[in-house]
Design a protein around this motif. Structure first.
Motif, PDB file in Angstrom:
ATOM      1  N   PRO A  37      15.763  10.749 -30.255  1.00  0.00           N
ATOM      2  CA  PRO A  37      15.960   9.325 -29.954  1.00  0.00           C
ATOM      3  C   PRO A  37      17.387   8.865 -30.233  1.00  0.00           C
ATOM      4  O   PRO A  37      17.987   9.228 -31.241  1.00  0.00           O
ATOM      5  N   VAL A  38      17.914   8.051 -29.324  1.00  0.00           N
ATOM      6  CA  VAL A  38      19.279   7.550 -29.477  1.00  0.00           C
ATOM      7  C   VAL A  38      19.295   6.059 -29.766  1.00  0.00           C
ATOM      8  O   VAL A  38      20.368   5.485 -29.979  1.00  0.00           O
ATOM      9  N   LYS A  39      18.136   5.415 -29.767  1.00  0.00           N
ATOM     10  CA  LYS A  39      18.059   3.987 -30.038  1.00  0.00           C
ATOM     11  C   LYS A  39      16.943   3.731 -31.042  1.00  0.00           C
ATOM     12  O   LYS A  39      15.813   4.207 -30.857  1.00  0.00           O
ATOM     13  N   PHE A  40      17.279   2.971 -32.085  1.00  0.00           N
ATOM     14  CA  PHE A  40      16.275   2.536 -33.047  1.00  0.00           C
ATOM     15  C   PHE A  40      16.350   1.016 -33.164  1.00  0.00           C
ATOM     16  O   PHE A  40      17.446   0.450 -33.296  1.00  0.00           O
ATOM     17  N   GLU A  41      15.202   0.390 -33.077  1.00  0.00           N
ATOM     18  CA  GLU A  41      15.112  -1.048 -33.282  1.00  0.00           C
ATOM     19  C   GLU A  41      14.676  -1.335 -34.706  1.00  0.00           C
ATOM     20  O   GLU A  41      13.820  -0.638 -35.259  1.00  0.00           O
ATOM     21  N   LEU A  42      15.256  -2.375 -35.289  1.00  0.00           N
ATOM     22  CA  LEU A  42      14.861  -2.853 -36.606  1.00  0.00           C
ATOM     23  C   LEU A  42      14.019  -4.093 -36.368  1.00  0.00           C
ATOM     24  O   LEU A  42      14.526  -5.136 -35.953  1.00  0.00           O
ATOM     25  N   GLN A  43      12.717  -3.963 -36.615  1.00  0.00           N
ATOM     26  CA  GLN A  43      11.751  -4.970 -36.189  1.00  0.00           C
ATOM     27  C   GLN A  43      11.147  -5.715 -37.370  1.00  0.00           C
ATOM     28  O   GLN A  43      10.811  -5.123 -38.394  1.00  0.00           O
ATOM     29  N   TYR A  44      11.016  -7.022 -37.169  1.00  0.00           N
ATOM     30  CA  TYR A  44      10.243  -7.863 -38.085  1.00  0.00           C
ATOM     31  C   TYR A  44       8.944  -8.182 -37.360  1.00  0.00           C
ATOM     32  O   TYR A  44       8.951  -8.924 -36.377  1.00  0.00           O
ATOM     33  N   GLY A  45       7.860  -7.583 -37.824  1.00  0.00           N
ATOM     34  CA  GLY A  45       6.639  -7.639 -37.027  1.00  0.00           C
ATOM     35  C   GLY A  45       6.859  -6.846 -35.760  1.00  0.00           C
ATOM     36  O   GLY A  45       7.258  -5.681 -35.815  1.00  0.00           O
ATOM     37  N   ASP A  46       6.624  -7.463 -34.615  1.00  0.00           N
ATOM     38  CA  ASP A  46       6.864  -6.766 -33.348  1.00  0.00           C
ATOM     39  C   ASP A  46       8.131  -7.254 -32.649  1.00  0.00           C
ATOM     40  O   ASP A  46       8.351  -6.969 -31.471  1.00  0.00           O
ATOM     41  N   LEU A  47       8.982  -7.969 -33.395  1.00  0.00           N
ATOM     42  CA  LEU A  47      10.206  -8.521 -32.807  1.00  0.00           C
ATOM     43  C   LEU A  47      11.432  -7.773 -33.316  1.00  0.00           C
ATOM     44  O   LEU A  47      11.696  -7.740 -34.522  1.00  0.00           O
ATOM     45  N   ALA A  48      12.188  -7.176 -32.395  1.00  0.00           N
ATOM     46  CA  ALA A  48      13.426  -6.492 -32.767  1.00  0.00           C
ATOM     47  C   ALA A  48      14.524  -7.517 -32.972  1.00  0.00           C
ATOM     48  O   ALA A  48      14.841  -8.289 -32.066  1.00  0.00           O
ATOM     49  N   ALA A  68      17.531  -6.441 -34.601  1.00  0.00           N
ATOM     50  CA  ALA A  68      18.757  -5.651 -34.623  1.00  0.00           C
ATOM     51  C   ALA A  68      18.426  -4.280 -34.063  1.00  0.00           C
ATOM     52  O   ALA A  68      17.258  -3.882 -33.989  1.00  0.00           O
ATOM     53  N   SER A  69      19.463  -3.557 -33.656  1.00  0.00           N
ATOM     54  CA  SER A  69      19.257  -2.189 -33.176  1.00  0.00           C
ATOM     55  C   SER A  69      20.481  -1.355 -33.505  1.00  0.00           C
ATOM     56  O   SER A  69      21.594  -1.887 -33.677  1.00  0.00           O
ATOM     57  N   VAL A  70      20.275  -0.050 -33.603  1.00  0.00           N
ATOM     58  CA  VAL A  70      21.374   0.899 -33.798  1.00  0.00           C
ATOM     59  C   VAL A  70      21.258   1.938 -32.694  1.00  0.00           C
ATOM     60  O   VAL A  70      20.177   2.480 -32.436  1.00  0.00           O
ATOM     61  N   ASN A  71      22.379   2.226 -32.038  1.00  0.00           N
ATOM     62  CA  ASN A  71      22.340   2.958 -30.774  1.00  0.00           C
ATOM     63  C   ASN A  71      23.405   4.051 -30.714  1.00  0.00           C
ATOM     64  O   ASN A  71      24.584   3.802 -30.987  1.00  0.00           O
ATOM     65  N   THR A  72      22.996   5.245 -30.345  1.00  0.00           N
ATOM     66  CA  THR A  72      23.902   6.365 -30.112  1.00  0.00           C
ATOM     67  C   THR A  72      24.057   6.558 -28.608  1.00  0.00           C
ATOM     68  O   THR A  72      23.064   6.631 -27.889  1.00  0.00           O
ATOM     69  N   HIS A  73      25.295   6.665 -28.148  1.00  0.00           N
ATOM     70  CA  HIS A  73      25.535   6.848 -26.712  1.00  0.00           C
ATOM     71  C   HIS A  73      26.114   8.221 -26.399  1.00  0.00           C
ATOM     72  O   HIS A  73      26.406   8.504 -25.239  1.00  0.00           O
ATOM     73  N   ARG A  74      26.345   9.026 -27.440  1.00  0.00           N
ATOM     74  CA  ARG A  74      27.080  10.278 -27.299  1.00  0.00           C
ATOM     75  C   ARG A  74      28.406   9.984 -26.576  1.00  0.00           C
ATOM     76  O   ARG A  74      29.093   9.051 -26.951  1.00  0.00           O
ATOM     77  N   ASN A  75      28.787  10.731 -25.537  1.00  0.00           N
ATOM     78  CA  ASN A  75      30.077  10.476 -24.880  1.00  0.00           C
ATOM     79  C   ASN A  75      29.917   9.825 -23.510  1.00  0.00           C
ATOM     80  O   ASN A  75      30.812   9.898 -22.667  1.00  0.00           O
ATOM     81  N   PHE A  76      28.764   9.167 -23.286  1.00  0.00           N
ATOM     82  CA  PHE A  76      28.493   8.538 -21.989  1.00  0.00           C
ATOM     83  C   PHE A  76      29.570   7.506 -21.632  1.00  0.00           C
ATOM     84  O   PHE A  76      30.177   7.565 -20.563  1.00  0.00           O
ATOM     85  N   PHE A  77      29.807   6.550 -22.532  1.00  0.00           N
ATOM     86  CA  PHE A  77      30.792   5.503 -22.234  1.00  0.00           C
ATOM     87  C   PHE A  77      32.220   6.046 -22.298  1.00  0.00           C
ATOM     88  O   PHE A  77      33.103   5.565 -21.578  1.00  0.00           O
ATOM     89  N   GLY A  78      32.439   7.038 -23.157  1.00  0.00           N
ATOM     90  CA  GLY A  78      33.752   7.674 -23.196  1.00  0.00           C
ATOM     91  C   GLY A  78      34.101   8.295 -21.859  1.00  0.00           C
ATOM     92  O   GLY A  78      35.246   8.190 -21.379  1.00  0.00           O
ATOM     93  N   GLU A  79      33.125   8.934 -21.230  1.00  0.00           N
ATOM     94  CA  GLU A  79      33.357   9.538 -19.918  1.00  0.00           C
ATOM     95  C   GLU A  79      33.527   8.482 -18.843  1.00  0.00           C
ATOM     96  O   GLU A  79      34.445   8.558 -18.017  1.00  0.00           O
TER      97      GLU A  79
END
Length: 282
Positions: free
Chosen positions: A206-217, A219-230
């Protein structure tokens, strides 16, 4: 694919004007998150609230997120009347829609660094208006236009992962101190074309994790590897390889919503609590 908003949908809950008390709380939260980024070495940039479609197209948003996207066009004053009818402009009265409204803030960070070689591991922070064409709306929890603060890492893969680890821990501790216990939940974001190698990698790791309060995200933390770099030709010093990126995102209105709810609908009480907790060192 998620359904699009229905023609003639009631937009009553899609857009809000925050009153002074709510505005104070949102500004306080944004100052806190911005301060975290600056303390970690982030420099702030100011993006525009709208981009050329050709820029957003680089990120496959019209392939992977067609249902979320909103575009803008100038009025066709020669072929049309230049005036709305029944609260809308018909397509025949518009010129080509050459501008796109972003549904995430971090795009500005990659476009800012486009065709540049980084001096080294880099951290930037930015906030922007984001826009999403949802099938339905729910007040502060799900808006058509909302504010997203992001902290974006560019550079080596280790740098991008270290930033995510540090900020994930900080967000969880801050929320717990506020009485908002969060769960870290793996999620998916179709940054990559379905069926490709990157899409397979996302499913395996997984490259995306949501930080949820109940079922509502909130905040999130996201890995894109080199997609945007390319896609933006952002390179690393020395090797010239394309940069890796990651981002930490805060949905400001969603933080406002859960804090307000946890303080019996009183944003002033919530503000005082946030300031007290922040003063302890978060």
């Amino acid at each position: 694919m998620a359904p699009t908003a229905r023609e003639g949908q009631d937009l009553t809950d899609a857009l809000v004007i925050l009153d002074p008390e709510r505005t104070d709380l949102v500004r306080e939260l944004d100052d806190i998150f911005t301060g975290w980024g600056r303390a970690a070495g982030a420099r702030e940039i100011i993006p525009p609230p709208i981009y050329p479609v050709s820029d957003l197209e680089k990120f496959d948003v019209y392939t992977n997120f067609p249902h979320l996207n909103l575009v803008a066009a100038a009025l066709d004053l020669e072929g049309g009347h230049g005036k709305p009818s029944d609260g809308r402009f018909a397509g025949a009265g518009l010129l080509d829609a050459r501008l796109g409204l972003p549904h995430a803030t971090c795009y500005g960070a990659y476009l800012f660094h486009e065709r540049r070689q980084l001096a080294g591991d880099t951290l930037v922070t930015l906030v922007n208006r984001c826009f999403r064409n949802e099938a339905s709306y729910g007040g502060l929890n799900r808006l058509m236009s909302f504010q997203m603060r992001e902290i974006v890492a560019l550079g080596s893969f280790d740098h991008t992962q270290q930033v995510l680890a540090e900020f994930t821990d900080r967000i969880l501790r801050f929320a717990e101190a506020l009485g908002l216990p969060l769960t870290k939940t793996a999620a998916t974001d179709p940054f990559f074309e379905e069926g490709g190698a990157r899409a397979l990698l996302q499913r395996l790791s997984p490259v995306k994790f949501e930080l949820q309060y109940g079922d509502l995200a909130i905040a999130s933390v996201n890995t894109h590897r080199n997609f945007f770099g390319e896609r933006c030709d952002i390179t690393l010093p020395g090797s010239g390889e394309h940069a890796y990126t990651s981002c930490v995102a805060f949905g400001l209105e969603r933080w406002l919503s859960v804090l307000e709810d946890s303080h019996d609908g009183d944003p002033q009480r919530a503000l005082e609590h946030v300031r007290t907790v922040a003063a302890t060192g978060f």
